[in-house]
Design a protein around this motif. Structure first.
Motif, PDB file in Angstrom:
ATOM      1  N   ALA A  21     -27.208  22.260  23.891  1.00  0.00           N
ATOM      2  CA  ALA A  21     -27.325  21.192  22.900  1.00  0.00           C
ATOM      3  C   ALA A  21     -28.129  21.633  21.680  1.00  0.00           C
ATOM      4  CB  ALA A  21     -27.975  19.964  23.537  1.00  0.00           C
ATOM      5  N   ILE A  22     -29.055  22.566  21.873  1.00  0.00           N
ATOM      6  CA  ILE A  22     -30.015  22.881  20.814  1.00  0.00           C
ATOM      7  C   ILE A  22     -29.742  24.221  20.127  1.00  0.00           C
ATOM      8  CG2 ILE A  22     -32.460  23.519  20.477  1.00  0.00           C
ATOM      9  CD1 ILE A  22     -33.187  21.066  22.151  1.00  0.00           C
ATOM     10  N   VAL A  23     -29.272  25.223  20.877  1.00  0.00           N
ATOM     11  CA  VAL A  23     -29.020  26.533  20.262  1.00  0.00           C
ATOM     12  C   VAL A  23     -27.849  26.429  19.288  1.00  0.00           C
ATOM     13  CG1 VAL A  23     -28.247  28.895  20.705  1.00  0.00           C
ATOM     14  CG2 VAL A  23     -29.964  27.835  22.197  1.00  0.00           C
ATOM     15  N   ASP A  24     -28.073  26.960  18.093  1.00  0.00           N
ATOM     16  CA  ASP A  24     -27.087  26.833  17.017  1.00  0.00           C
ATOM     17  C   ASP A  24     -26.417  28.187  16.754  1.00  0.00           C
ATOM     18  OD1 ASP A  24     -25.681  25.588  15.018  1.00  0.00           O
ATOM     19  OD2 ASP A  24     -27.427  25.107  13.789  1.00  0.00           O
ATOM     20  N   GLU A  25     -25.272  28.144  16.124  1.00  0.00           N
ATOM     21  CA  GLU A  25     -24.615  29.382  15.688  1.00  0.00           C
ATOM     22  C   GLU A  25     -25.569  30.151  14.778  1.00  0.00           C
ATOM     23  OE1 GLU A  25     -21.675  30.619  16.742  1.00  0.00           O
ATOM     24  OE2 GLU A  25     -21.725  28.881  18.082  1.00  0.00           O
TER      25      GLU A  25
ATOM     26  N   GLU C  82     -39.683   8.720  13.691  1.00  0.00           N
ATOM     27  CA  GLU C  82     -38.547   9.641  13.859  1.00  0.00           C
ATOM     28  C   GLU C  82     -38.428  10.011  15.335  1.00  0.00           C
ATOM     29  OE1 GLU C  82     -36.607  10.635  10.907  1.00  0.00           O
ATOM     30  OE2 GLU C  82     -37.744   8.819  10.473  1.00  0.00           O
ATOM     31  N   VAL C  83     -37.946   9.061  16.110  1.00  0.00           N
ATOM     32  CA  VAL C  83     -37.780   9.264  17.544  1.00  0.00           C
ATOM     33  C   VAL C  83     -36.284   9.406  17.828  1.00  0.00           C
ATOM     34  CG1 VAL C  83     -38.162   8.282  19.844  1.00  0.00           C
ATOM     35  CG2 VAL C  83     -39.846   7.905  18.017  1.00  0.00           C
ATOM     36  N   PHE C  84     -35.926  10.502  18.470  1.00  0.00           N
ATOM     37  CA  PHE C  84     -34.515  10.807  18.704  1.00  0.00           C
ATOM     38  C   PHE C  84     -34.250  10.981  20.197  1.00  0.00           C
ATOM     39  CE2 PHE C  84     -35.785  12.402  14.569  1.00  0.00           C
ATOM     40  CZ  PHE C  84     -34.796  11.903  13.729  1.00  0.00           C
ATOM     41  N   VAL C  85     -33.115  10.439  20.623  1.00  0.00           N
ATOM     42  CA  VAL C  85     -32.705  10.606  22.012  1.00  0.00           C
ATOM     43  C   VAL C  85     -31.339  11.286  22.031  1.00  0.00           C
ATOM     44  CG1 VAL C  85     -32.048   9.395  24.128  1.00  0.00           C
ATOM     45  CG2 VAL C  85     -34.020   8.611  22.808  1.00  0.00           C
ATOM     46  N   HIS C  86     -31.231  12.331  22.810  1.00  0.00           N
ATOM     47  CA  HIS C  86     -29.961  13.045  22.943  1.00  0.00           C
ATOM     48  C   HIS C  86     -29.003  12.167  23.745  1.00  0.00           C
ATOM     49  CE1 HIS C  86     -27.468  16.400  24.885  1.00  0.00           C
ATOM     50  NE2 HIS C  86     -27.134  16.384  23.608  1.00  0.00           N
ATOM     51  N   ARG C  87     -27.941  11.743  23.092  1.00  0.00           N
ATOM     52  CA  ARG C  87     -27.056  10.734  23.678  1.00  0.00           C
ATOM     53  C   ARG C  87     -26.457  11.179  25.030  1.00  0.00           C
ATOM     54  NH1 ARG C  87     -23.951   6.684  21.052  1.00  0.00           N
ATOM     55  NH2 ARG C  87     -24.336   7.692  19.065  1.00  0.00           N
ATOM     56  N   ASP C  88     -25.977  12.407  25.077  1.00  0.00           N
ATOM     57  CA  ASP C  88     -25.358  12.879  26.322  1.00  0.00           C
ATOM     58  C   ASP C  88     -26.351  12.880  27.480  1.00  0.00           C
ATOM     59  OD1 ASP C  88     -22.993  13.237  25.061  1.00  0.00           O
ATOM     60  OD2 ASP C  88     -23.109  15.431  24.935  1.00  0.00           O
ATOM     61  N   SER C  89     -27.612  13.252  27.189  1.00  0.00           N
ATOM     62  CA  SER C  89     -28.629  13.270  28.251  1.00  0.00           C
ATOM     63  C   SER C  89     -28.836  11.870  28.808  1.00  0.00           C
ATOM     64  CB  SER C  89     -29.961  13.797  27.704  1.00  0.00           C
ATOM     65  OG  SER C  89     -29.832  15.115  27.232  1.00  0.00           O
ATOM     66  N   LEU C  90     -28.854  10.893  27.896  1.00  0.00           N
ATOM     67  CA  LEU C  90     -29.066   9.496  28.291  1.00  0.00           C
ATOM     68  C   LEU C  90     -27.896   9.006  29.148  1.00  0.00           C
ATOM     69  CD1 LEU C  90     -31.202   7.241  27.519  1.00  0.00           C
ATOM     70  CD2 LEU C  90     -29.515   6.449  25.854  1.00  0.00           C
ATOM     71  N   LEU C  91     -26.693   9.201  28.616  1.00  0.00           N
ATOM     72  CA  LEU C  91     -25.506   8.666  29.293  1.00  0.00           C
ATOM     73  C   LEU C  91     -25.261   9.363  30.630  1.00  0.00           C
ATOM     74  CD1 LEU C  91     -23.070   8.216  26.251  1.00  0.00           C
ATOM     75  CD2 LEU C  91     -24.710   6.583  27.236  1.00  0.00           C
ATOM     76  N   ARG C 103     -37.616   1.879  19.863  1.00  0.00           N
ATOM     77  CA  ARG C 103     -36.426   2.123  19.076  1.00  0.00           C
ATOM     78  C   ARG C 103     -36.252   3.621  18.860  1.00  0.00           C
ATOM     79  NH1 ARG C 103     -36.550  -1.460  13.954  1.00  0.00           N
ATOM     80  NH2 ARG C 103     -38.071   0.126  13.476  1.00  0.00           N
ATOM     81  N   ALA C 104     -35.048   4.094  19.050  1.00  0.00           N
ATOM     82  CA  ALA C 104     -34.806   5.530  18.896  1.00  0.00           C
ATOM     83  C   ALA C 104     -33.422   5.739  18.316  1.00  0.00           C
ATOM     84  CB  ALA C 104     -34.913   6.221  20.249  1.00  0.00           C
ATOM     85  N   PHE C 105     -33.273   6.862  17.626  1.00  0.00           N
ATOM     86  CA  PHE C 105     -31.950   7.218  17.108  1.00  0.00           C
ATOM     87  C   PHE C 105     -31.224   8.026  18.173  1.00  0.00           C
ATOM     88  CE2 PHE C 105     -34.827   7.133  13.397  1.00  0.00           C
ATOM     89  CZ  PHE C 105     -34.201   6.151  12.645  1.00  0.00           C
ATOM     90  N   LEU C 106     -30.041   7.555  18.557  1.00  0.00           N
ATOM     91  CA  LEU C 106     -29.231   8.334  19.489  1.00  0.00           C
ATOM     92  C   LEU C 106     -28.485   9.400  18.707  1.00  0.00           C
ATOM     93  CD1 LEU C 106     -30.034   6.229  21.522  1.00  0.00           C
ATOM     94  CD2 LEU C 106     -27.657   6.082  22.262  1.00  0.00           C
ATOM     95  N   ILE C 107     -28.628  10.651  19.129  1.00  0.00           N
ATOM     96  CA  ILE C 107     -27.996  11.724  18.349  1.00  0.00           C
ATOM     97  C   ILE C 107     -27.163  12.651  19.227  1.00  0.00           C
ATOM     98  CG2 ILE C 107     -29.652  11.684  16.450  1.00  0.00           C
ATOM     99  CD1 ILE C 107     -30.944  14.175  17.684  1.00  0.00           C
ATOM    100  N   GLU C 108     -26.192  13.253  18.561  1.00  0.00           N
ATOM    101  CA  GLU C 108     -25.305  14.217  19.213  1.00  0.00           C
ATOM    102  C   GLU C 108     -25.854  15.630  18.997  1.00  0.00           C
ATOM    103  OE1 GLU C 108     -22.848  12.844  20.717  1.00  0.00           O
ATOM    104  OE2 GLU C 108     -22.632  10.905  19.703  1.00  0.00           O
ATOM    105  N   ASP C 109     -25.211  16.593  19.645  1.00  0.00           N
ATOM    106  CA  ASP C 109     -25.647  17.997  19.540  1.00  0.00           C
ATOM    107  C   ASP C 109     -25.792  18.476  18.098  1.00  0.00           C
ATOM    108  OD1 ASP C 109     -25.369  17.861  22.249  1.00  0.00           O
ATOM    109  OD2 ASP C 109     -23.982  19.553  22.427  1.00  0.00           O
ATOM    110  N   CYS C 110     -24.812  18.139  17.246  1.00  0.00           N
ATOM    111  CA  CYS C 110     -24.839  18.734  15.905  1.00  0.00           C
ATOM    112  C   CYS C 110     -26.029  18.218  15.089  1.00  0.00           C
ATOM    113  CB  CYS C 110     -23.513  18.537  15.182  1.00  0.00           C
ATOM    114  SG  CYS C 110     -23.020  16.841  15.017  1.00  0.00           S
ATOM    115  N   ALA C 111     -26.363  16.942  15.248  1.00  0.00           N
ATOM    116  CA  ALA C 111     -27.523  16.391  14.537  1.00  0.00           C
ATOM    117  C   ALA C 111     -28.816  16.987  15.080  1.00  0.00           C
ATOM    118  CB  ALA C 111     -27.548  14.869  14.676  1.00  0.00           C
ATOM    119  N   LEU C 112     -28.822  17.238  16.376  1.00  0.00           N
ATOM    120  CA  LEU C 112     -29.984  17.843  17.031  1.00  0.00           C
ATOM    121  C   LEU C 112     -30.224  19.260  16.499  1.00  0.00           C
ATOM    122  CD1 LEU C 112     -32.063  17.544  19.228  1.00  0.00           C
ATOM    123  CD2 LEU C 112     -30.287  17.953  20.934  1.00  0.00           C
TER     124      LEU C 112
END
Lengths: 96, 142, 125
Positions: A21-25, C82-91, C103-112
């Motif tokens: 999830a965290i490692v980027d290209e 600026e609290v972020f939760v990785h959506r896939d981890s949660l689900l 309150r937290a922002f649910l984010i995907e891999d690319c935003a992370l």
């Protein structure tokens, strides 16, 4: 800007998921301590292409200590090389 | 031990903060950190601060005794810090929980002994944040 | 205290350990509070088992631990928004946003990956 990931623990399904999830290209990975066991599971010819397309290094001292040899084409560095990598990349992310 | 950082700083010299988060007896991490710190100085970089946190505070214990055929990691850190005049801070809230106290903490908590090498200072997390403000790189080992 | 450059530094904290079983979650929280006092720009990222830290209804008194969830509820009071939760981890752990203490922002891999790429320092205990 890319990161240097310092992986110090043997792979687990949790750590692989979090790394993915965290490692980027363009990021660089160095495997140290028990992290060098990634060599056996993530870098064999049959491994899924999660990390093995990235620039990766294994710490020589930790490979030698554990009697783990690596496949042809995989790169190693000593601790000075590790320092040089940390200087080259603008930030590090440690995984332990 | 002689200073590893006598040589003039190279133009590319960077300032590092190292965060050490594991006890010397239970993980390889503090040995890795020690070798990293030594190489860093040999290569002409600077250590802005060593910060010992969580179980890492046990690296500052002056009461550690090791068998003769094993390295005494706290003593090795102490020697490195002294020889190179490094700033080394041990997190107070981690330290007092684990019995790492200097003279001031021993007096404050009415304890009969001290256990922290004098080369390290017992301080707060603010000193980690402050060090980051003055650094180019931060690496953590745990 | 320092110059403009340091004030522009952003620290990202990665919280990926479950609470109570080990000290990592608490240690990360303490760094967050310290960074907030120094008015550092901060991203607090929950991923993997770290999302369990945010589950509402924690009652750890009986195991002689300080409540972590209750402390995380106060992040906003410290200016940490600026609290972020990785959506896939949660689900993947059978949790939903409504079960979280703050309150937290649910984010995907690319935003992370983007958050990490924009950070000055990343602390992943």
């Amino acid at each position: 800007m890319n990161s240097l990931h310092i992986i110090a623990k043997a792979p687990t399904s949790a750590s692989i998921a979090e790394l993915s999830a965290i490692v980027d290209e363009g990021d660089v990975l160095i495997f140290i301590e028990d992290g060098i066991y990634f060599a056996r599971t993530e870098f064999s010819p049959s491994s899924a292409p999660r990390f093995n397309h990235l620039e990766c290094y294994f710490l020589e001292e930790d490979l030698a200590a554990r009697g783990i040899d690596i496949l042809e084409g995989m790169q190693t560095v000593d601790t000075r090389g590790f320092v040089a990598l940390s200087a080259r990349l603008p930030r590090s992310v440690s995984w332990y | 031990m002689t200073s590893l950082a006598d040589t003039p700083k190279a133009p590319g010299a960077l300032r590092y903060t190292l965060l050490i988060n594991a006890a010397p007896q239970s993980s390889q991490a503090s040995k890795s950190a020690l070798r990293f710190a030594e190489s860093l100085l040999q290569m002409g970089h600077n250590i802005e601060r060593l910060f010992f946190y969580g179980d890492g505070v046990l690296n500052a214990s002056s009461l550690t005794v090791m068998p003769q055929d094993e390295i005494n990691i706290p003593a090795a850190w102490h020697a490195l810090i002294e020889a190179n005049g490094l700033s080394s801070v041990v997190c107070v809230s981690s330290a007092i929980r684990r019995g790492i106290v200097d003279t001031a903490e021993a007096q404050r908590h009415e304890l009969y002994a001290t256990s922290c090498f004098t080369s390290s200072e017992i301080g707060g997390l603010g000193q980690l944040i402050e060090a980051l403000s003055n650094s180019d790189r931060m690496l953590s080992f745990g | 205290m320092d110059n403009d450059i340091s004030n522009k530094q952003t620290i990202s904290l990665i919280a990926r350990r479950a609470p109570y079983g080990s000290d990592g979650a608490r240690q990360t929280l303490d760094i967050a509070f310290a960074a907030a006092v120094f008015e550092k720009s901060l991203n607090y990222i929950f991923i993997g088992d770290g999302v369990f830290q945010l589950v509402a209804g924690q009652s750890p008194k009986v195991i002689s631990s300080k409540p972590l969830g209750a402390a995380l509820e106060t992040l906003e009071l410290y200016g940490i928004s600026e609290v972020f939760v990785h959506r896939d981890s949660l689900l993947s752990r059978g949790l939903t946003e409504s079960q979280l203490v703050c309150r937290a922002f649910l984010i995907e891999d690319c935003a992370l990956k983007q958050l990490i790429a924009e950070s000055t320092y990343v602390i992943n205990l």
